[in-house]
Each structure stands twice: as structure tokens, then as C-alpha cells.
Design a protein around this motif. Sequence first.
Motif, PDB file in Angstrom:
ATOM      1  N   SER A  52      -9.094  -5.873   5.222  1.00 40.55           N
ATOM      2  CA  SER A  52     -10.252  -6.171   4.366  1.00 40.55           C
ATOM      3  C   SER A  52      -9.843  -7.239   3.361  1.00 40.55           C
ATOM      4  O   SER A  52      -8.725  -7.210   2.829  1.00 40.55           O
ATOM      5  CB  SER A  52     -10.699  -4.907   3.624  1.00 40.55           C
ATOM      6  OG  SER A  52     -11.187  -3.944   4.521  1.00 40.55           O
ATOM      7  N   CYS A  86     -14.653  -9.944   4.252  1.00 45.56           N
ATOM      8  CA  CYS A  86     -14.699  -9.115   5.459  1.00 45.56           C
ATOM      9  C   CYS A  86     -14.278  -7.701   5.099  1.00 45.56           C
ATOM     10  O   CYS A  86     -13.314  -7.495   4.357  1.00 45.56           O
ATOM     11  CB  CYS A  86     -13.769  -9.691   6.535  1.00 45.56           C
ATOM     12  SG  CYS A  86     -13.725  -8.697   8.050  1.00 45.56           S
ATOM     13  N   LYS A  87     -15.022  -6.730   5.622  1.00 41.26           N
ATOM     14  CA  LYS A  87     -14.685  -5.325   5.420  1.00 41.26           C
ATOM     15  C   LYS A  87     -14.178  -4.756   6.741  1.00 41.26           C
ATOM     16  O   LYS A  87     -14.857  -4.813   7.767  1.00 41.26           O
ATOM     17  CB  LYS A  87     -15.906  -4.544   4.944  1.00 41.26           C
ATOM     18  CG  LYS A  87     -15.594  -3.097   4.612  1.00 41.26           C
ATOM     19  CD  LYS A  87     -16.824  -2.388   4.064  1.00 41.26           C
ATOM     20  CE  LYS A  87     -16.511  -0.948   3.718  1.00 41.26           C
ATOM     21  NZ  LYS A  87     -17.711  -0.237   3.203  1.00 41.26           N
TER      22      LYS A  87
END
Length: 769
Positions: free
Chosen positions: A731, A722-723
Motif C-alpha cells: 500500500s 494504491c491500497k
Amino acid sequence: MGLPALEFSDCCLDSPHFRETLKSHEAELDKTNKFIKELIKDGKSLVVALKNLSSAKRKFADSLNEFKFQCIGDAETDDEMCIARSLQEFATVLRNLEDERIRMIENAGEVLITPLEKFRKEQIGAAKEAKKKYDKETEKYCGTLEKHLNLSSKKKESQLQEADSQVDLVRQHFYEVSLEYVFKVQEVQERKMFEFVEPLLAFLQGLFTFYHHGYELAKDFGDFKTQLTISIQNTRNRFEGTRSEVESLMKKMKENPLEHKTISPYTMEGYLYVQEKRHFGTSWVKHYCTYQRDSKQITMVPFDQKSGGKGGEDESVTLKSCTRRKTDSIEKRFCFDVEAVDRPGVITMQALSEEDRRLWMEAMDGREPVYNSNKDSQSEGTAQLDSIGFSIIRKCIHAVETRGINEQGLYRIVGVNSRVQKLLSVLMDPKMASETETDICAEWEIKTITSALKTYLRMLPGPLMMYQFQRSFIKAAKLENQETRVSEIHSLVHRLPEKNRQMLQLLMNHLANVANNHKQNLMTVANLGVVFGPTLLRPQEETVAAIMDIKFQNIVIEILIENHEKIFNTVPDVQLTSTQLHLLRKKSNDSKPPSCSERPLTLFHAVQSTEKQEQRNSIINSSLESVSSNTNSILNSSSSLQPNMNSSDPDLDVVKPTRPNSLPPNPSPTSPLSPSWPMFSAPSSPMPTSSTSSDSSPVRPEEAVRGDSSTPFRKAKALYACKAEHDSELSFTAGTVFDNVHPSQEPGWLEGTLNGKTGLIPENYVEFL
């Protein structure tokens, strides 16, 4: 204008015009003679050059014949075998061509050089000799005539008559010689029309024969050339995908080398410096060491990386004990002592770092190091492929076959990722999935639909053809005999769980239809194998060796497409009994907890209710009793063992979990390298857990936390990468472990700590440990 004719009647007059005409003929003979001499010289040079060319080509052919390809991997595909054999085929063609060239060269002396030499010497040479004789007689005649005309008229009559007779004889002889010379000159001029040109024609005929032989060789070589061209193209296509995979793995290894450590047969291995006692003191020698925990065997191989050579003999000892070396007891860092059962004294070793020493110490104490591999999470649920999944695949296939079966680059050209994710969200909506008659509307492009189908297959927790059979399928593709390959793959397909086989049959029937229209869509069986091989048979571990086997994954898919009717509609030659088959599938479906390589395909976490579980067991038991009593009749009917896509399947109706309305960023069906050829994406993670069914939904994470007052904070593990889009979010990558995870005020979000930073985490991206 040509040369004027030499008249025999002019020989008697011997006029200036006659002499001029004769000189023009003589000049032509001289010109012809010089030309033939140059032609013979050039012909001999040509023969020498042809011999040198033939020798060079033979040497080239010998070099081709001696070289042997070595491919990566323990087996070669048919395409690689064809390419490897091509060098020997090239050499054979060149040798045959040069054999004909040598015959032409050997005939060149007989048909060109010798006839020209003969014509020049015998005909032109004879004309030159006749000219010498003619010139001599001319001089003699003129001298005699002048002498005769200078005689005094006062000579006796008898003397004058004798002189007249002598002049007549000389004149007659000169006239005869003149006639003979004129005859010879004209003869040579006429002969050169055929005796000079005919050898050239014969030489050219030999040259044409040589070229025609080359043409025949090219025709005979045509079939192999076509096959080789196809093999080269297939190999190039596979290379593009393989290179993409290897490059992706290389980048991952650069970023996190420890996370992609290969599972080794040894408990620990690597370079160590071993202290050795010498006459002049001690020295540290670099060794590559391996340790096997079960046998406690330590193998030490002296090896110098700079020179690339071994520095002595291998040595193996049995471990007795391992002790960390105190820093103040030796001037070297990272040292530890090893005692061996079969070697006196202590072996002092130096690791490459403190972490390396720790790993060696743990291994030798019996604690194995943790190896990370490209495996799915062990905590995934046990839900099978359900009716929703089959509905999505059927709808995609129906849309492709009714609206886009002839589109060029079908399944090869990828859709826009955002559109693909949106379509999947729509299809996976429980309301949409329940409407079985609803087709995908025309607003969705075919490339978006095909990419959605591929992405859905990649989103499964394991490949459709299962990790536990992956190596078996690869081995089957490496078999030399084509019939044996098909038979082995036939048998393996029927060992798959029922739903896996049903889905695979549905997909292969569709891909066969796509391949049947390859003249319009340009998607041959080989191209479809390149597209679907890594998706349906992805390896459990991401290694270079596994990537090199992608070409065999493609071959498996090609065989399934080409033989789909036989494989899915007939029973293998060596088949389990019906009872064994049902028991094997029941065991595969019911065994808990499943191993990573043996668990069935899953999509969502779901817990079956007791009532429905009992109903399912009763159905299986009744089926087993029925099968046991009718074993012979069932075995005789191949259709009884085939999946019925329209029948009511109890497993399909047990649980219908709610699908999420949004999808995680992974996996992307597209490849960044090429818009025209399919690139192989890394295996994707499964869909996040989500369900609203009251009797089958797992406990929500926040409920689990809140329900346990003694542990208000828990650890959680990330299922996907996940960013962060906001400063308040974290993140992370797949596999990241968070501390102090607890519910947040934001719906659908958790709050956790990573590396000392606290932030928000998407709830459906993690699982609690």
C-alpha cells in the motif's frame, strides 16, 4: 335594545318613568366618559411605545449601516458585493419606514388624543354641568313647593296670591332647566357617534398610511431582494464546495504536514529562541525569523504566541556565517550560532527540533529546503490531446444532448463510481475510440455519462485552461467592470494552445445548451460554474488561499458560457499577428523539457517517430510561410483563427497510443458529503503509461531494467495511491519512492521494497527514477 328617547313633554310631568329614562342616559354618559379617559391613557401609552420601538429600530438600522463585511481574498465576487451591500440596504429601508412611523406618531396627538380630550371636556363636561344645575333646580323647586303647600289657608288673600306667583316662577324655571338638560343629554348622545369615533378612524387611517408606505418600500426593495436571494444561494453553493476542499486539505495536512508546505518567498522561516544578554544574566526570547538566501537577510520579530503580541522592535541583519553549536558547549539543545556582517558578536539561536535546526543550517548555507506542492509529475510525456480524447468528449456530449438535456441536476448529480470507471474503460479502449460513429448505448445512465466526462477532464495531467494562465483568469474575474472581465478572458482564451481551446469551445457550446434548458434541468449558468470551475481551472498548489479563489474560478466559467459565441468565434481586440500566434503555439508545443506550469495538456507517454516529427515540422513551416504572406487577409477573417473540429489535424494523427483497459482508483467524480450538490474533488493524477505502438511506445519498465545488467535494481516513484488487496501487495500514496524495484513473476506487476517490506507494485502505477 337602545336607550329610550327623552321627550320634552315629559319634563313638565317629571314622572318616575321620565326620571328612570334620564338616569339611564346619565349612566351611559358616565360609561362613555370613563371609556374615553382609558382610551386616551392607552393612546398615550401606545404613542410612547411606538416612539421607543422607532428608536430601537433606528438604533438597529444604525448598527447594520456601520458594519462592513470583510471577505477572504484580495477581491470580491459580484455576489459577495451584493451581500456586503445588503446591510446598508436593510438600514435604508428601516430608516425610511421609521421616518413614516414618526410622522404617524406626531399626528396621533392631533388626530386622536386632542379630539377625544376636547369631546370629553366640552360635551360630556357640559352635560355634567347641566345635570348639576338640573339637580339644584329640582331641589329648589321641590323645597319651594313643599313650603308653599304648608302655608295656612288663614293667610291673607294677597299673601297667598304672592306665594302662588312665586311657586309658578320657580316651576317655570325648573321646567326650562329640565328642557335644557334633556336637550344637552340627547345632544351628547348623538355627538358621540361622530365626534368620538371620527378621531379613531383618523388614527387608523394614519396607521394604514404607515403600513402602505411599508408596502411601497417592500415593492421597491423587491428587485434587490431577488438579486440578494440569488447571491445568497450562489454563495451557499460555493461555500459547500469550498468547505469540502478546505476540510480535505486540513485532513491531508494532519496526515502529512510536510508534504503540503506552502511555497514561501523566504528560503526559511519559523520560530527560533534567540539568546539575549541582560543585566541579571541571559534569557531566551522567542522570535519569528525569516531568511532570504539571495540577500542573506535575517529578520527577527520578537513575538509571544500566548499573548498574541510583539515583544519589541523588529531586527534585520545580514548573514556572514552560520555554525552548529556543539551540545557540550551549551546547556540548551538544537542551538546554532550566527555571525552577522552589520552586528558585532555572535547570535545564538535555538531551533524547535533537530530537524528544524538541520533545515535552518542548510538554508543559511545556501541550500534551499524541498517544498512539496500539488504539481504534476515532471517526468510526464509530451503527447497532446488527441483524436481519442476529443472522440470521448464528443460522444458524451452527444449522448447528453440527445437523451438527457432536460434531466434535473444534470452534471450536479453524480453517477456510481464503479459504473463511471467502467464506462471510461470502454470509451478509452482504442477499438471503441476508433469507431467515431458509434454512440454511447442507452444502457448507460445520463448521470454516469456526465460523471465520466467530468472525470476524464480531471484525469488530464493539467487543467484544460492550464496552470500558467490560472492566475491570469482569476485576476480577470476579479476586475470590477463586467465588459473588461469578458475582454480579458477573451484574450486569455486565445492564448491557450490550439487543442486546449478546441476542447474548451466544444465544452462551452455544450454547457450553453444545458443552461438554455435550465427551466427543465435546473442547471443555471451559476450552477454549471460551481460544477466545472474547479475542474477546468484547478490550482497548481493546494492551499486555503487557492480554495478561496474557487468562487472566481466559477465566475470565469460563467463568463465563458454566457459569452461563448463572442469568445470563441471572434478575435480579441488586442490580438497577436498570425505569425506570432503560430510561433508562440509552436514554441509551446515543441519546447522540451516543458516546465510544470507551461507544458501542454498530456494524457499518455508517447514518443513521436522521426518520420512523423519531420512531417509535423514541415506542415508547421509551410503553414508559417503561408500565414506570413497573407497576414492581412487572415487577420480580417476571424474564422481563420478558430479551431476546426472536423479538419485533419496533423497533431491528432501523429500518435494513437493504446489506452489501458482498467483505470486506477483515482480520481472519484463523486463527493462523499452531499448527493445533491457538487463537491469539488482534489486534482487527479493522469492515466498510467501504456502503449503498444512499435514506433512510439516508451520502453517498458522491465525491459529497461533487464537491458541494464549493471543496475539490476532501480528506484521508482508512485504516480497514484494504491491500497493493497492481498498480503503480497504494497500500500502506498502518490509520490512514494520504492527501493530495489525489479520485474516480478506476475504479469503487469513489479516487485519493490518500501520501509523494509518487499511486495508487489502495479506496473502502471509507477515510473522509474
